[in-house]
Design an enzyme around this catalytic site. Structure first.
Site, PDB file in Angstrom:
ATOM      1  N   ASP A  86      30.119  42.021 -15.654  1.00 49.45           N
ATOM      2  CA  ASP A  86      29.229  42.864 -14.849  1.00 49.45           C
ATOM      3  C   ASP A  86      29.741  43.083 -13.427  1.00 49.45           C
ATOM      4  O   ASP A  86      28.966  43.212 -12.480  1.00 49.45           O
ATOM      5  CB  ASP A  86      27.811  42.258 -14.799  1.00 49.45           C
ATOM      6  CG  ASP A  86      27.233  42.067 -16.177  1.00 49.45           C
ATOM      7  OD1 ASP A  86      27.493  42.918 -17.053  1.00 49.45           O
ATOM      8  OD2 ASP A  86      26.524  41.072 -16.391  1.00 49.45           O
TER       9      ASP A  86
ATOM     10  N   LYS B 160      32.945  47.202 -13.664  1.00 52.57           N
ATOM     11  CA  LYS B 160      34.132  47.767 -14.328  1.00 52.57           C
ATOM     12  C   LYS B 160      33.856  49.204 -14.770  1.00 52.57           C
ATOM     13  O   LYS B 160      34.709  50.081 -14.654  1.00 52.57           O
ATOM     14  CB  LYS B 160      34.501  46.928 -15.572  1.00 52.57           C
ATOM     15  CG  LYS B 160      34.843  45.488 -15.259  1.00 52.57           C
ATOM     16  CD  LYS B 160      35.088  44.683 -16.516  1.00 52.57           C
ATOM     17  CE  LYS B 160      33.870  44.495 -17.391  1.00 52.57           C
ATOM     18  NZ  LYS B 160      32.808  43.659 -16.806  1.00 52.57           N
ATOM     19  N   GLY B 161      32.623  49.428 -15.297  1.00 50.69           N
ATOM     20  CA  GLY B 161      32.262  50.761 -15.787  1.00 50.69           C
ATOM     21  C   GLY B 161      32.428  51.807 -14.699  1.00 50.69           C
ATOM     22  O   GLY B 161      33.005  52.873 -14.918  1.00 50.69           O
TER      23      GLY B 161
ATOM     24  N   ARG C 190      20.325  37.760 -13.919  1.00 53.19           N
ATOM     25  CA  ARG C 190      21.659  37.166 -13.766  1.00 53.19           C
ATOM     26  C   ARG C 190      21.593  36.065 -12.713  1.00 53.19           C
ATOM     27  O   ARG C 190      20.897  36.220 -11.701  1.00 53.19           O
ATOM     28  CB  ARG C 190      22.664  38.241 -13.336  1.00 53.19           C
ATOM     29  CG  ARG C 190      22.884  39.298 -14.410  1.00 53.19           C
ATOM     30  CD  ARG C 190      23.778  40.427 -13.908  1.00 53.19           C
ATOM     31  NE  ARG C 190      23.932  41.481 -14.898  1.00 53.19           N
ATOM     32  CZ  ARG C 190      24.135  42.770 -14.601  1.00 53.19           C
ATOM     33  NH1 ARG C 190      24.219  43.164 -13.340  1.00 53.19           N
ATOM     34  NH2 ARG C 190      24.266  43.658 -15.553  1.00 53.19           N
TER      35      ARG C 190
ATOM     36  N   VAL D 146      30.437  50.772  -2.444  1.00 53.22           N
ATOM     37  CA  VAL D 146      29.281  50.537  -1.560  1.00 53.22           C
ATOM     38  C   VAL D 146      27.991  51.115  -2.144  1.00 53.22           C
ATOM     39  O   VAL D 146      27.023  51.342  -1.427  1.00 53.22           O
ATOM     40  CB  VAL D 146      29.547  51.105  -0.138  1.00 53.22           C
ATOM     41  CG1 VAL D 146      30.608  50.293   0.580  1.00 53.22           C
ATOM     42  CG2 VAL D 146      29.936  52.592  -0.190  1.00 53.22           C
TER      43      VAL D 146
HETATM   44  P1  GDP Z   1      30.256  46.203 -15.811  1.00 53.32           P
HETATM   45  O1  GDP Z   1      29.749  45.462 -17.005  1.00 53.32           O
HETATM   46  O2  GDP Z   1      31.367  45.475 -15.134  1.00 53.32           O
HETATM   47  O3  GDP Z   1      30.609  47.627 -16.097  1.00 53.32           O
HETATM   48  O4  GDP Z   1      29.071  46.219 -14.757  1.00 53.32           O
HETATM   49  P2  GDP Z   1      27.535  46.585 -15.063  1.00 53.32           P
HETATM   50  O5  GDP Z   1      27.426  48.044 -15.196  1.00 53.32           O
HETATM   51  O6  GDP Z   1      26.987  45.733 -16.159  1.00 53.32           O
HETATM   52  O7  GDP Z   1      26.853  46.049 -13.754  1.00 53.32           O
HETATM   53  C1  GDP Z   1      27.153  46.565 -12.498  1.00 53.32           C
HETATM   54  C2  GDP Z   1      25.866  47.149 -11.900  1.00 53.32           C
HETATM   55  O8  GDP Z   1      26.074  47.417 -10.532  1.00 53.32           O
HETATM   56  C3  GDP Z   1      25.451  48.469 -12.515  1.00 53.32           C
HETATM   57  O9  GDP Z   1      24.061  48.572 -12.502  1.00 53.32           O
HETATM   58  C4  GDP Z   1      26.069  49.512 -11.577  1.00 53.32           C
HETATM   59  O10 GDP Z   1      25.379  50.754 -11.573  1.00 53.32           O
HETATM   60  C5  GDP Z   1      25.912  48.817 -10.256  1.00 53.32           C
HETATM   61  N1  GDP Z   1      26.912  49.101  -9.248  1.00 53.32           N
HETATM   62  C6  GDP Z   1      28.227  49.381  -9.405  1.00 53.32           C
HETATM   63  N2  GDP Z   1      28.844  49.445  -8.207  1.00 53.32           N
HETATM   64  C7  GDP Z   1      27.899  49.213  -7.285  1.00 53.32           C
HETATM   65  C8  GDP Z   1      27.914  49.092  -5.858  1.00 53.32           C
HETATM   66  O11 GDP Z   1      28.938  49.211  -5.202  1.00 53.32           O
HETATM   67  N3  GDP Z   1      26.723  48.824  -5.254  1.00 53.32           N
HETATM   68  C9  GDP Z   1      25.570  48.643  -5.942  1.00 53.32           C
HETATM   69  N4  GDP Z   1      24.462  48.381  -5.259  1.00 53.32           N
HETATM   70  N5  GDP Z   1      25.521  48.722  -7.261  1.00 53.32           N
HETATM   71  C10 GDP Z   1      26.670  48.986  -7.943  1.00 53.32           C
HETATM   72  P1  IMO Z   2      30.258  43.268 -19.496  1.00 54.50           P
HETATM   73  O1  IMO Z   2      31.340  44.007 -20.241  1.00 54.50           O
HETATM   74  C1  IMO Z   2      28.249  39.520 -18.605  1.00 54.50           C
HETATM   75  C2  IMO Z   2      28.275  36.471 -21.754  1.00 54.50           C
HETATM   76  C3  IMO Z   2      26.941  36.119 -22.407  1.00 54.50           C
HETATM   77  C4  IMO Z   2      27.204  34.665 -22.740  1.00 54.50           C
HETATM   78  C5  IMO Z   2      28.677  34.646 -23.127  1.00 54.50           C
HETATM   79  C6  IMO Z   2      28.916  34.705 -24.639  1.00 54.50           C
HETATM   80  O2  IMO Z   2      29.034  44.061 -19.305  1.00 54.50           O
HETATM   81  O3  IMO Z   2      30.793  42.657 -18.253  1.00 54.50           O
HETATM   82  P2  IMO Z   2      28.693  36.662 -26.429  1.00 54.50           P
HETATM   83  O4  IMO Z   2      27.499  37.436 -26.881  1.00 54.50           O
HETATM   84  O5  IMO Z   2      29.802  37.484 -25.899  1.00 54.50           O
HETATM   85  O6  IMO Z   2      29.172  35.667 -27.459  1.00 54.50           O
HETATM   86  O7  IMO Z   2      28.137  35.750 -25.207  1.00 54.50           O
HETATM   87  O8  IMO Z   2      29.261  35.784 -22.525  1.00 54.50           O
HETATM   88  N1  IMO Z   2      28.625  37.915 -21.791  1.00 54.50           N
HETATM   89  C7  IMO Z   2      28.573  38.715 -20.721  1.00 54.50           C
HETATM   90  N2  IMO Z   2      28.147  38.486 -19.459  1.00 54.50           N
HETATM   91  N3  IMO Z   2      28.750  40.728 -18.926  1.00 54.50           N
HETATM   92  C8  IMO Z   2      29.204  40.961 -20.181  1.00 54.50           C
HETATM   93  O9  IMO Z   2      29.855  42.112 -20.519  1.00 54.50           O
HETATM   94  C9  IMO Z   2      29.090  39.951 -21.149  1.00 54.50           C
HETATM   95  N4  IMO Z   2      29.400  39.862 -22.464  1.00 54.50           N
HETATM   96  C10 IMO Z   2      29.122  38.612 -22.842  1.00 54.50           C
HETATM   97  O10 IMO Z   2      25.880  36.282 -21.506  1.00 54.50           O
HETATM   98  O11 IMO Z   2      27.068  33.875 -21.583  1.00 54.50           O
HETATM   99 MG    MG Z   3      27.939  44.753 -17.752  1.00 57.77          MG
END
Ligand code: GDP
Ligand code: IMO
Ligand code: MG
Length: 455
Positions: A40, A43-44, A334, A443
């Protein structure tokens, strides 16, 4: 004499070896985006930003345990199994052999996009080598997590680990190539279900009883829809690379969740650091020449496992609320804490990252003081190395560097030098401690809310 370095053979030689095939002088180096923490990291958002300059976006590990959020033009998209690049029309999206696929989940995601006016089926390719998540994987995961009691991993319950276990075990695994062959698939299900049912009944005598016919019917209906998208993605990607297409690899999870290099056993079941790209996609390692590591300006973790800089207090709660730190996939709050540069430096080093993104910097606005962990104190020993045992990480006390906070709203800033001095200092210290140049500062969640930093 022209050099003959395998994959990077010069065109003349290659054409001699492979008559009739046009190959460019040198393949364009590929780019990859990986998370440096426990997932999280945004990366997206970074993959979406980079997609514009690429032709193909590839997911190569994990499954629908991932949740990648992208915001642009006033819309928010949440992707799980589909590569983020699928949102952009000029790009082909590939799900490579290393991914585990729940057929219902992928179709639901595609249907969701189609309902929003984005029919993406014609630009998605799914590897026939990828493995299929089946109903017994989901049931087994419930049983195994329950059996761990207080030591549960806290998985996403998507059958990820149980599907990968089957793949490594090789006895009862089903691949996408099997799924789309009706008779072969039905035969496998009829063989596997009675065996799995015995195991499941032993674990939980009152548990669900599977119906092989029903599974065959359900999954075959999915197979009919997926079949046109299934392909040999490995050959496709190798050809694309050799013909000069620009490839972007999208990591899921984070390096600290890597099965070999993460905080085992509190990890996911794939190689979620840069180490997984080659294995998961079939693309030679040396083709990846730009490795971008993404880290949040602080740290989060979902599920169990050690977290040395965790703030289980009102500061952590303030970060959680400011960053909206609730899981995209499971909605779980989280866990939040200070930036840990022992852990992120380790992640950056094992993947050999070229530059890093510091994301969600805006979330740290309004704190009087901020802290970055620069070392661990484990039983009186100060170290900058990542311990391999969770037991050591559990007792590691972070050695913290204090940095002045800032109060100004930074979400509208687009140049590094326009950030408040304290924010600049924070990012600079983070980059130095992680040991990589900072190329992007994020940001805000929107595509526009990005600062590109020359380095
Ligand atoms: P990923 O799994 O790495 O792609 O990340 P996620 O999408 O699960 O979580 C990142 C969260 O932070 C999402 O809700 C994004 O929309 C948000 N986000 C990304 N970049 C920024 C930032 O610079 N600032 C804030 N406030 N939110 C962000
Ligand atoms: P993204 O791509 C954050 C965590 C789960 C758990 C552990 C194992 O959005 O960053 P699993 O279901 O993979 O066997 O769970 O890994 N986990 C993540 N935490 N972001 C993710 O993906 C995750 N994918 C799995 O919460 O602790
Ligand atoms: Mg994520």
């Amino acid at each position: 004499m022209t050099p003959t370095s395998g994959f990077f053979l010069c065109s003349e030689q290659r054409q001699q070896e492979i008559p009739g095939r046009t190959v460019r002088e040198k393949p364009v180096p590929a780019t990859s985006v990986i998370g440096l923490q426990w997932g999280d990291e945004a990366k997206g958002k970074i993959v979406d930003l980079l997609t514009e300059k690429h032709d193909i976006v590839i997911r190569y590990q994990g499954g629908n345990n991932a949740g990648h959020t992208v915001k642009f033009d006033g819309n928010t998209y949440k992707l799980s199994l589909l590569p983020t690049g699928i949102l952009q029309g000029h790009v082909k999206s590939v799900i490579a052999p290393g991914v585990v696929i729940n057929p219902h989940a992928i179709l639901k995601e595609l249907d969701g996009l189609a309902a929003g006016g984005k029919d993406c089926t014609d630009r998605l390719m799914i590897s026939d080598r990828a493995h299929v998540i089946c109903p017994w994987h989901l049931l087994e995961e419930v049983a195994f997590e329950a059996a761990r009691g207080g030591n549960a991993i806290g998985t996403t319950m998507r059958g990820i680990g149980t599907c990968y276990r089957e793949k490594m075990g090789r006895t009862h695994a089903i691949r996408i190539g099997d799924l789309i062959l009706k008779d072969a698939f039905a035969a496998k299900v009829r063989e596997i279900v009675p065996f799995k049912q015995k195991v499941l009944n032993a674990l939980n005598p009152d548990g669900e009883q599977m119906d092989a016919d029903q599974i065959i019917e359900d999954y075959s209906a999915c197979a009919d829809r997926l079949r046109p998208m299934v392909a040999d993605t490995t050959s496709y990607l190798l050809d694309a690379l050799e013909s000069g297409k620009r490839l972007l690899f999208e990591g899921a999870q984070g390096s600290l969740l890597d099965i070999d290099h993460g905080t085992f056993p509190y990890v996911t079941s794939s190689n979620s650091s840069g180490c997984g790209i080659h294995g998961g996609s079939g693309i030679p390692e040396r083709a990846i020449q730009q490795m971008i590591g993404v880290a949040k300006a602080y740290t989060t973790r979902v599920g169990g496992g050690p977290f040395p800089t965790e703030l289980d207090n009102e500061v952590g709660q303030k970060i959680r609320e400011a960053g909206n730190e609730y899981g995209t996939v499971t909605g779980r709050p989280r866990r939040c804490g200070w930036l840990d540069t022992v852990a992120t430096r380790y992640s950056a080093r094992i993947s050999g990252v070229d530059s890093i993104t510091i994301a969600l910097l805006d979330v740290l606005t309004g704190f009087d003081e901020l802290y970055i962990c620069e070392a661990y104190n484990i039983n009186g020993q100060v170290t900058r190395d990542m311990p391999s045992r969770c037991e050591d990480l559990e007792i590691a006390k972070p050695v913290l560097r204090r940095i002045e906070g800032w109060t100004e709203d930074i979400t509208g800033i687009r140049r590094f030098e326009d950030l408040p001095k304290a924010a600049q200092e924070y990012v600079t210290a983070a980059g130095q401690l992680i040991g990589s140049p900072v190329s992007i500062v994020s940001v805000g969640p929107d595509r526009e809310q990005t600062i590109h930093v020359p380095y």
